[in-house]
Design an enzyme around this catalytic site. Structure first.
Site, PDB file in Angstrom:
ATOM      1  N   ASP A   1      26.628  -7.025  53.626  1.00 50.04           N
ATOM      2  CA  ASP A   1      26.355  -8.476  54.418  1.00 50.04           C
ATOM      3  C   ASP A   1      27.622  -9.299  54.496  1.00 50.04           C
ATOM      4  OD1 ASP A   1      23.514 -10.147  54.744  1.00 50.04           O
ATOM      5  OD2 ASP A   1      25.391 -11.173  54.885  1.00 50.04           O
TER       6      ASP A   1
ATOM      7  N   ASN B   1      12.846 -10.220  55.368  1.00 52.49           N
ATOM      8  CA  ASN B   1      12.519 -11.387  55.949  1.00 52.49           C
ATOM      9  C   ASN B   1      11.699 -11.249  57.219  1.00 52.49           C
ATOM     10  OD1 ASN B   1      13.755 -13.116  53.880  1.00 52.49           O
ATOM     11  ND2 ASN B   1      15.660 -12.891  54.868  1.00 52.49           N
TER      12      ASN B   1
ATOM     13  N   GLN C   1      14.219 -14.805  58.861  1.00 54.93           N
ATOM     14  CA  GLN C   1      14.630 -13.784  59.573  1.00 54.93           C
ATOM     15  C   GLN C   1      15.570 -14.440  60.725  1.00 54.93           C
ATOM     16  OE1 GLN C   1      11.883 -10.840  61.243  1.00 54.93           O
ATOM     17  NE2 GLN C   1      13.612  -9.643  61.905  1.00 54.93           N
ATOM     18  N   SER C   2      16.897 -13.828  60.717  1.00 56.29           N
ATOM     19  CA  SER C   2      17.755 -14.744  61.828  1.00 56.29           C
ATOM     20  C   SER C   2      18.239 -13.436  62.641  1.00 56.29           C
ATOM     21  CB  SER C   2      18.925 -15.095  61.328  1.00 56.29           C
ATOM     22  OG  SER C   2      19.606 -14.368  60.284  1.00 56.29           O
ATOM     23  N   VAL C   3      18.100 -12.093  62.279  1.00 54.62           N
ATOM     24  CA  VAL C   3      18.449 -11.058  63.069  1.00 54.62           C
ATOM     25  C   VAL C   3      17.066 -10.269  63.584  1.00 54.62           C
ATOM     26  CG1 VAL C   3      19.921  -9.062  63.536  1.00 54.62           C
ATOM     27  CG2 VAL C   3      20.663 -10.969  62.217  1.00 54.62           C
TER      28      VAL C   3
ATOM     29  N   HIS D   1      15.610  -5.138  58.841  1.00 55.34           N
ATOM     30  CA  HIS D   1      16.635  -4.720  57.812  1.00 55.34           C
ATOM     31  C   HIS D   1      16.161  -4.959  56.400  1.00 55.34           C
ATOM     32  CE1 HIS D   1      17.568  -8.712  59.399  1.00 55.34           C
ATOM     33  NE2 HIS D   1      17.728  -9.013  58.124  1.00 55.34           N
TER      34      HIS D   1
ATOM     35  N   HIS E   1      17.462  -6.300  52.708  1.00 57.25           N
ATOM     36  CA  HIS E   1      18.487  -6.661  51.918  1.00 57.25           C
ATOM     37  C   HIS E   1      18.355  -6.263  50.581  1.00 57.25           C
ATOM     38  CE1 HIS E   1      19.353 -10.554  54.581  1.00 57.25           C
ATOM     39  NE2 HIS E   1      18.027 -10.227  55.006  1.00 57.25           N
TER      40      HIS E   1
HETATM   41  P1  AMP Z   1      18.021 -12.231  57.953  1.00 57.63           P
HETATM   42  O1  AMP Z   1      18.307 -13.724  57.836  1.00 57.63           O
HETATM   43  O2  AMP Z   1      17.077 -11.933  57.085  1.00 57.63           O
HETATM   44  O3  AMP Z   1      17.731 -11.830  59.663  1.00 57.63           O
HETATM   45  O4  AMP Z   1      19.415 -11.510  57.547  1.00 57.63           O
HETATM   46  C1  AMP Z   1      20.314 -11.441  58.529  1.00 57.63           C
HETATM   47  C2  AMP Z   1      21.559 -11.124  57.564  1.00 57.63           C
HETATM   48  O5  AMP Z   1      22.682 -10.705  58.523  1.00 57.63           O
HETATM   49  C3  AMP Z   1      22.321 -12.364  56.975  1.00 57.63           C
HETATM   50  O6  AMP Z   1      22.246 -12.102  55.477  1.00 57.63           O
HETATM   51  C4  AMP Z   1      23.587 -12.392  57.521  1.00 57.63           C
HETATM   52  O7  AMP Z   1      24.422 -12.903  56.600  1.00 57.63           O
HETATM   53  C5  AMP Z   1      23.778 -11.112  57.990  1.00 57.63           C
HETATM   54  N1  AMP Z   1      24.661 -10.917  59.205  1.00 57.63           N
HETATM   55  C6  AMP Z   1      25.000 -11.646  60.074  1.00 57.63           C
HETATM   56  N2  AMP Z   1      25.843 -11.091  60.927  1.00 57.63           N
HETATM   57  C7  AMP Z   1      26.413 -10.083  60.248  1.00 57.63           C
HETATM   58  C8  AMP Z   1      27.556  -9.229  60.544  1.00 57.63           C
HETATM   59  N3  AMP Z   1      28.341  -9.163  61.749  1.00 57.63           N
HETATM   60  N4  AMP Z   1      28.016  -8.286  59.618  1.00 57.63           N
HETATM   61  C9  AMP Z   1      26.857  -8.218  58.443  1.00 57.63           C
HETATM   62  N5  AMP Z   1      26.290  -8.848  58.279  1.00 57.63           N
HETATM   63  C10 AMP Z   1      25.845  -9.968  59.175  1.00 57.63           C
END
Ligand code: AMP
Length: 121
Positions: A38, A94, A101-103, A107, A109
């Protein structure tokens, strides 16, 4: 009842990492998934285990994804063991923006290396 996000032709961030279009520190890769560190770790070990199949959220999984989801769980355990924390690690998914969740590409963690409190925030 959850409605799926609007379909998008654009690649997710994680699809771009899988395609090596964006750099990442890769700790695992096989036919079904990739594990990366991460970029903003919350613990000494913070790895994202990402299926190559671009499923937006866990709740978008279908019965045909059962083997894939099982693979991710077993691989996450193997990665935690390889990192030296096979007996104390946390897996987090998430699901949805309100859950953090942001992505929007599923995934797991994998978090380890410090005391982990409960309940999480
Ligand atoms: P979530 O908020 O559960 O969707 O987790 C998304 C995760 O992706 C967060 O912990 C971010 O720190 C991580 N993240 C975002 N961009 C990158 C990247 N380019 N490389 C690795 N991790 C990332």
């Amino acid at each position: 009842m959850s409605s799926p996000p609007a379909p998008s032709a654009a690649k997710t961030l994680f699809e771009k990492i899988i395609a090596r279009e964006i750099p990442a520190t890769i700790v695992h890769e096989d036919d079904l998934c990739i594990g990366i560190r991460d970029i903003n770790p919350t613990a000494p070990v913070h790895i994202l285990l990402i299926p190559k199949k671009p499923m937006p959220r866990l709740c978008d999984a279908v019965p045909e994804d059962q083997a894939l989801l099982g693979h991710l769980m077993l691989k996450a355990t193997a990665i935690a063991e390889a990192e030296g924390y096979g007996d104390a690690y946390r897996l987090v998914v998430n699901n949805g923006a309100a859950a953090g969740q942001s992505v929007f590409h599923l995934h797991l963690h994998i978090i380890a290396g410090r005391p982990l409190k409960w309940p999480p925030g």
